[in-house]
Scaffold this motif. Structure first.
Motif, PDB file in Angstrom:
ATOM      1  N   PRO A  62     -64.454  -0.293 -30.287  1.00 40.80           N
ATOM      2  CA  PRO A  62     -65.352  -0.715 -29.209  1.00 40.80           C
ATOM      3  C   PRO A  62     -64.683  -0.539 -28.013  1.00 40.80           C
ATOM      4  N   ILE A  63     -64.939   0.276 -27.139  1.00 41.12           N
ATOM      5  CA  ILE A  63     -64.476   0.640 -25.930  1.00 41.12           C
ATOM      6  C   ILE A  63     -65.459   0.087 -24.973  1.00 41.12           C
ATOM      7  N   THR A  64     -65.085  -0.891 -24.095  1.00 40.79           N
ATOM      8  CA  THR A  64     -66.182  -1.481 -23.237  1.00 40.79           C
ATOM      9  C   THR A  64     -65.995  -0.403 -22.045  1.00 40.79           C
ATOM     10  N   LYS A  65     -67.021  -0.559 -20.890  1.00 40.75           N
ATOM     11  CA  LYS A  65     -66.989   0.213 -19.820  1.00 40.75           C
ATOM     12  C   LYS A  65     -65.611   0.008 -19.042  1.00 40.75           C
ATOM     13  N   GLY A  66     -65.279  -1.415 -19.153  1.00 40.16           N
ATOM     14  CA  GLY A  66     -64.204  -1.514 -18.094  1.00 40.16           C
ATOM     15  C   GLY A  66     -62.996  -0.956 -18.672  1.00 40.16           C
ATOM     16  N   LEU A  67     -62.790  -0.964 -20.125  1.00 35.30           N
ATOM     17  CA  LEU A  67     -61.792  -0.632 -20.677  1.00 35.30           C
ATOM     18  C   LEU A  67     -61.564   0.903 -20.522  1.00 35.30           C
ATOM     19  N   GLU A  68     -62.872   1.556 -20.481  1.00 29.65           N
ATOM     20  CA  GLU A  68     -62.929   2.833 -20.460  1.00 29.65           C
ATOM     21  C   GLU A  68     -62.476   3.401 -19.100  1.00 29.65           C
ATOM     22  N   GLU A  69     -62.676   2.588 -17.921  1.00 32.94           N
ATOM     23  CA  GLU A  69     -62.394   2.935 -16.622  1.00 32.94           C
ATOM     24  C   GLU A  69     -60.902   2.825 -16.569  1.00 32.94           C
ATOM     25  N   ARG A  70     -60.357   1.774 -17.325  1.00 30.38           N
ATOM     26  CA  ARG A  70     -58.931   1.539 -17.196  1.00 30.38           C
ATOM     27  C   ARG A  70     -58.128   2.714 -17.939  1.00 30.38           C
ATOM     28  N   ILE A  71     -58.720   3.356 -18.950  1.00 35.50           N
ATOM     29  CA  ILE A  71     -58.273   4.423 -19.482  1.00 35.50           C
ATOM     30  C   ILE A  71     -58.227   5.740 -18.746  1.00 35.50           C
ATOM     31  N   HIS A  72     -59.237   5.665 -18.078  1.00 39.36           N
ATOM     32  CA  HIS A  72     -59.318   6.737 -16.794  1.00 39.36           C
ATOM     33  C   HIS A  72     -58.151   6.660 -15.750  1.00 39.36           C
ATOM     34  N   ASN A  73     -58.002   5.392 -15.276  1.00 43.42           N
ATOM     35  CA  ASN A  73     -57.134   5.099 -14.310  1.00 43.42           C
ATOM     36  C   ASN A  73     -55.567   5.483 -14.929  1.00 43.42           C
ATOM     37  N   PHE A  74     -55.496   5.240 -16.115  1.00 49.05           N
ATOM     38  CA  PHE A  74     -54.037   5.379 -16.965  1.00 49.05           C
ATOM     39  C   PHE A  74     -53.835   6.734 -16.950  1.00 49.05           C
ATOM     40  N   LYS A  75     -55.073   7.635 -17.247  1.00 47.85           N
ATOM     41  CA  LYS A  75     -54.686   9.211 -17.278  1.00 47.85           C
ATOM     42  C   LYS A  75     -54.142   9.690 -16.002  1.00 47.85           C
ATOM     43  N   GLU A  76     -54.759   9.214 -14.779  1.00 45.38           N
ATOM     44  CA  GLU A  76     -54.451   9.435 -13.460  1.00 45.38           C
ATOM     45  C   GLU A  76     -52.832   9.169 -13.232  1.00 45.38           C
ATOM     46  N   ILE A  77     -52.581   7.991 -13.785  1.00 44.31           N
ATOM     47  CA  ILE A  77     -51.208   7.432 -13.518  1.00 44.31           C
ATOM     48  C   ILE A  77     -50.309   8.212 -14.376  1.00 44.31           C
ATOM     49  N   ASN A  78     -50.773   8.576 -15.674  1.00 41.48           N
ATOM     50  CA  ASN A  78     -49.810   9.307 -16.458  1.00 41.48           C
ATOM     51  C   ASN A  78     -49.265  10.461 -16.149  1.00 41.48           C
ATOM     52  N   GLU A  79     -50.125  11.196 -15.339  1.00 37.40           N
ATOM     53  CA  GLU A  79     -49.687  12.536 -14.812  1.00 37.40           C
ATOM     54  C   GLU A  79     -48.687  12.392 -14.268  1.00 37.40           C
ATOM     55  N   GLU A  80     -48.098  11.331 -13.312  1.00 38.23           N
ATOM     56  CA  GLU A  80     -47.023  10.960 -12.479  1.00 38.23           C
ATOM     57  C   GLU A  80     -45.893  10.536 -13.300  1.00 38.23           C
ATOM     58  N   ILE A  81     -46.306   9.574 -14.188  1.00 43.46           N
ATOM     59  CA  ILE A  81     -45.241   8.761 -14.885  1.00 43.46           C
ATOM     60  C   ILE A  81     -44.884   9.352 -16.223  1.00 43.46           C
ATOM     61  N   GLU A  82     -45.622  10.139 -16.929  1.00 49.19           N
ATOM     62  CA  GLU A  82     -45.597  10.672 -18.349  1.00 49.19           C
ATOM     63  C   GLU A  82     -45.380   9.612 -19.317  1.00 49.19           C
ATOM     64  N   LEU A  83     -46.010   8.681 -19.261  1.00 48.52           N
ATOM     65  CA  LEU A  83     -45.695   7.505 -20.229  1.00 48.52           C
ATOM     66  C   LEU A  83     -46.333   7.487 -21.678  1.00 48.52           C
ATOM     67  N   LYS A  84     -47.566   8.443 -21.655  1.00 50.90           N
ATOM     68  CA  LYS A  84     -48.315   8.687 -22.967  1.00 50.90           C
ATOM     69  C   LYS A  84     -47.237   8.869 -24.182  1.00 50.90           C
ATOM     70  N   PRO A  85     -46.315   9.840 -24.220  1.00 51.46           N
ATOM     71  CA  PRO A  85     -45.631  10.143 -25.240  1.00 51.46           C
ATOM     72  C   PRO A  85     -44.880   8.783 -25.666  1.00 51.46           C
ATOM     73  N   ILE A  86     -44.470   8.091 -24.756  1.00 55.62           N
ATOM     74  CA  ILE A  86     -43.659   6.654 -25.073  1.00 55.62           C
ATOM     75  C   ILE A  86     -44.644   5.764 -25.866  1.00 55.62           C
ATOM     76  N   LEU A  87     -45.961   5.582 -25.215  1.00 58.57           N
ATOM     77  CA  LEU A  87     -47.020   4.718 -25.979  1.00 58.57           C
ATOM     78  C   LEU A  87     -47.452   5.141 -27.418  1.00 58.57           C
ATOM     79  N   ASP A  88     -47.485   6.282 -27.508  1.00 52.94           N
ATOM     80  CA  ASP A  88     -47.636   6.962 -28.740  1.00 52.94           C
ATOM     81  C   ASP A  88     -46.627   6.325 -29.749  1.00 52.94           C
TER      82      ASP A  88
END
Length: 149
Positions: A62-88
């Motif tokens: 269950p991904i709400t509209k707000g969470l989906e928007e935050r996921i999109h924000n994260f993807k933009e930020i992740n390009e710079e910080i590369e946090l996704k592998p750590i979160l995984d």
């Protein structure tokens, strides 16, 4: 967690919400993302079962509209910080009655990233002048998420 991972974690919160967190906050953060991931996946399992499937697909979570928007924000930020592998790496996949599809597994770090953006911004809603969240602010943020997710 390595020093590099901790510095990325600190940079992430600074970038998203102007917050200063440190390695001592990492345990609280880890507890938060694992608890909320479990909650979302548990609901995803219920949806998959209700639809007669034996595997949890991304559309079951269950991904709400707000969470989906935050996921999109994260993807933009992740390009710079590369946090996704750590979160995984740090996100626990709870053992449920059903397995996760490969697509669901692949989406989890982005979901956790979206939850992370939402958490950081929640601190600023609780206290716009906050710079370094303390136990009270962490507990309030957790309570808000428990009400909604």
């Amino acid at each position: 967690m390595s020093v590099i991972s901790i510095s990325k974690f600190e940079r992430f919160f600074r970038t998203v919400a102007g917050l200063d967190v440190d390695k001592n906050d990492l345990k609280r953060y880890s507890d938060f993302v694992n608890h909320k991931t479990y909650d979302l996946l548990l609901r995803g399992q219920a949806t998959a079962k209700a639809n007669g499937r034996d595997i949890i697909e991304p559309f079951d979570v269950p991904i709400t509209k707000g969470l989906e928007e935050r996921i999109h924000n994260f993807k933009e930020i992740n390009e710079e910080i590369e946090l996704k592998p750590i979160l995984d790496y740090m996100t626990t996949r709870p053992l449920l009655d059903l397995d996760y599809s490969k697509e669901t597994e692949a989406r989890l770090p982005d979901i956790v990233g979206g939850l992370s953006v939402a958490l950081a911004r929640t601190f600023k809603i609780i206290d716009p002048d906050l710079k370094n969240p303390q136990t009270m602010q962490w507990e309030r943020a957790f309570s808000i998420f428990d009400l909604l997710l």
